[in-house]
Write an enzyme that holds these catalytic residues in place. Structure first.
Site, mmCIF file in Angstrom:
data_model
loop_
_atom_site.group_PDB
_atom_site.id
_atom_site.type_symbol
_atom_site.label_atom_id
_atom_site.label_comp_id
_atom_site.label_asym_id
_atom_site.label_seq_id
_atom_site.Cartn_x
_atom_site.Cartn_y
_atom_site.Cartn_z
ATOM 1 N N ARG A 292 -7.155 11.510 -5.383
ATOM 2 C CA ARG A 292 -8.324 10.696 -5.026
ATOM 3 C C ARG A 292 -9.565 11.585 -4.890
ATOM 4 N NH1 ARG A 292 -12.146 8.650 -2.617
ATOM 5 N NH2 ARG A 292 -12.107 7.057 -1.002
ATOM 6 N N ARG B 134 -3.492 6.453 1.131
ATOM 7 C CA ARG B 134 -4.028 7.629 1.826
ATOM 8 C C ARG B 134 -3.078 8.337 2.781
ATOM 9 N NH1 ARG B 134 -9.556 4.660 3.378
ATOM 10 N NH2 ARG B 134 -8.006 2.999 3.443
ATOM 11 N N ARG C 195 0.816 -1.226 0.000
ATOM 12 C CA ARG C 195 0.000 0.000 0.000
ATOM 13 C C ARG C 195 0.843 1.266 0.000
ATOM 14 N NH1 ARG C 195 -5.556 -1.019 2.059
ATOM 15 N NH2 ARG C 195 -6.028 -2.947 0.994
ATOM 16 N N TYR D 16 -14.471 -12.641 0.124
ATOM 17 C CA TYR D 16 -15.202 -11.384 -0.121
ATOM 18 C C TYR D 16 -16.472 -11.633 -0.934
ATOM 19 C CZ TYR D 16 -11.473 -8.482 1.795
ATOM 20 O OH TYR D 16 -10.581 -7.892 2.642
ATOM 21 N N ASP E 205 -6.790 -2.992 -7.197
ATOM 22 C CA ASP E 205 -7.312 -3.660 -6.014
ATOM 23 C C ASP E 205 -7.516 -5.129 -6.325
ATOM 24 O OD1 ASP E 205 -8.403 -2.703 -3.249
ATOM 25 O OD2 ASP E 205 -9.685 -4.357 -3.897
#
Ligand code: CP3
Length: 358
Positions: free
Chosen positions: A40, A31, A27, A154, A77
């Site tokens: 973003r 963020r 990552r 998921y 992703d």
């Protein structure tokens, strides 16, 4: 063909001599970086970043502008495959990923298409082609996929889960149906990774984020077996150059011997395993990637440096170690601390490659 100016990461994955330990971070584009948050915000959503190759390329390169990293990782992703299968992926602010149409019945499984990566997922190989051009050989580019098991969790749960009640229900009540789902995902993962390799990634990584919630026997049957099968259909070479493959199972520390025998070139470790013990257990079979506790990035810089040093020392002399976190960086980490971690790897590791201790 672009010649790589820095192949330290690819050499370490193949346990070839290097002059220092390579470093990158799971990552690393995300963020915690203000420049990421700006792009973003302009894009409006995370999926817009993923599906717009120019934006995916821009954010992939952001951490490389700031830090002396030895690899770039495709900005995307793991949930792109289930999205392309028609499950309707949404990222709900503060809640994480959710699917409008989770997989619950035999009919749901039967109807799932196996996406053609150059069609339904075309934005991914397109981003790879663009990033590779913009990288211009600075560092290698890592492509990735979720493992079949982690994607299945998921898809069946429909969202992030702590208990895994639905997927485990399926495993205990209708294991043959789960095997059909995993086989479909395995084929999709192989096609997806092959498309990324053709488009230009230099290494691949399979994220098995939820392998560690299984019992040892279940781990082999439902997770490792399919991660191994996916790998067996992947072309691990392009233009005569090897494309190394990394398997990361969070919570997989107790199964390293089995993982090391599965055909992958390297294993990712979370922070709960001692990397020195791991090296002794896997021997010459694989390289190791990891494994700083992501929370160590909140520590004062001298403490953080000591933690980095300890991991480098525990791995010990010689090639075969790629420094990384044991899981992704948290969004509220101070970017200066990330810089201090990377600097510590650059300063402390060369001694280990000259036949000496730190
Ligand atoms: O490592 C990298 O820099 C490459 C990019 C990358 C992302 N996700 C970007 C991302 C990679 C390799 C992933 C993999 C991924 N995605 C995994 C496996 C790795 C792991 O963490 O174990 C998983 C489980 C996912 C699913 C997912 N995507 C979750 C649980 C979340 C968090 C949701 C949230 O709101 O916190 C995401 C979103 C996501 N993926 C973000 C990023 C940068 C944050 C999105 C944003 O900007 O809001």
């Amino acid at each position: 063909m672009t010649v790589l100016k820095n192949d330290c990461f690819l050499r370490a994955l193949q346990r070839l001599p290097v002059d220092r330990t390579p470093v990158w971070m799971m990552r690393q584009a995300g963020r915690y970086l203000p420049e990421y948050r700006r792009v973003r915000e302009q894009a409006g959503s995370f999926m817009t970043l993923c599906t717009t190759p120019e934006l995916a390329c821009e954010v992939t390169l952001q951490p490389l502008e700031r830090y002396r990293l030895d690899a770039a990782i495709l900005f995307s992703d793991i949930l792109t495959i289930p999205d392309a299968m028609g499950l309707g992926l949404e990222f709900v602010e503060g809640e994480g990923p959710q699917f409008q149409k989770p997989v619950r019945t035999a009919e749901d499984v039967r109807q799932l298409p196996i996406p053609d990566p150059e069609k339904a997922l075309r934005y991914v190989p397109d981003a790879v082609r663009l990033i590779r051009r913009e990288l211009d050989g600075r560092v290698p580019l890592i492509g990735f996929s979720g493992s079949p098991w982690t994607l299945a969790t998921y898809m069946v749960e429909g969202r992030s889960s702590r208990e895994f009640r639905k997927i485990k229900g399926l495993m205990y009540e209708q294991p043959e149906l789960l095997h059909i789902l995993l086989a479909k995902l395995t084929e999709s993962v192989s096609l997806y990774l092959n498309a990324q390799i053709t488009a230009g990634v230099d290494a691949i990584m399979v994220f098995d984020t939820w392998g560690g919630v299984l019992s040892p026997v279940q781990y082999r049957q439902f997770s490792l077996n399919y991660a191994r099968l996916a790998l067996s259909s992947i072309t691990r070479e392009r233009a005569g150059k090897k494309i190394p493959a990394i398997l990361f199972t969070k919570g997989g520390g107790q199964w390293l011997e089995a993982m090391a025998a599965s055909g992958y070139d390297a294993l990712g470790l979370d922070w709960t395993t001692d990397i020195g013990d791991a090296r002794a257990r896997v021997g010459d079979l694989v390289a190791l990637q990891g494994n700083l506790d992501p929370q160590a990035l909140y520590a004062p810089i001298p403490t953080l440096r000591a933690e980095v040093r300890q991991i480098l020392e525990r791995y010990g002399e010689g090639s075969g170690h790629i420094f990384n976190l044991g899981h992704g960086v948290w969004p509220d980490v101070n970017p200066e601390h990330v810089g201090a971690m990377i600097k510590a790897v650059h300063e402390c590791s060369p001694a280990l490659h000259r036949g000496g201790a730190i």
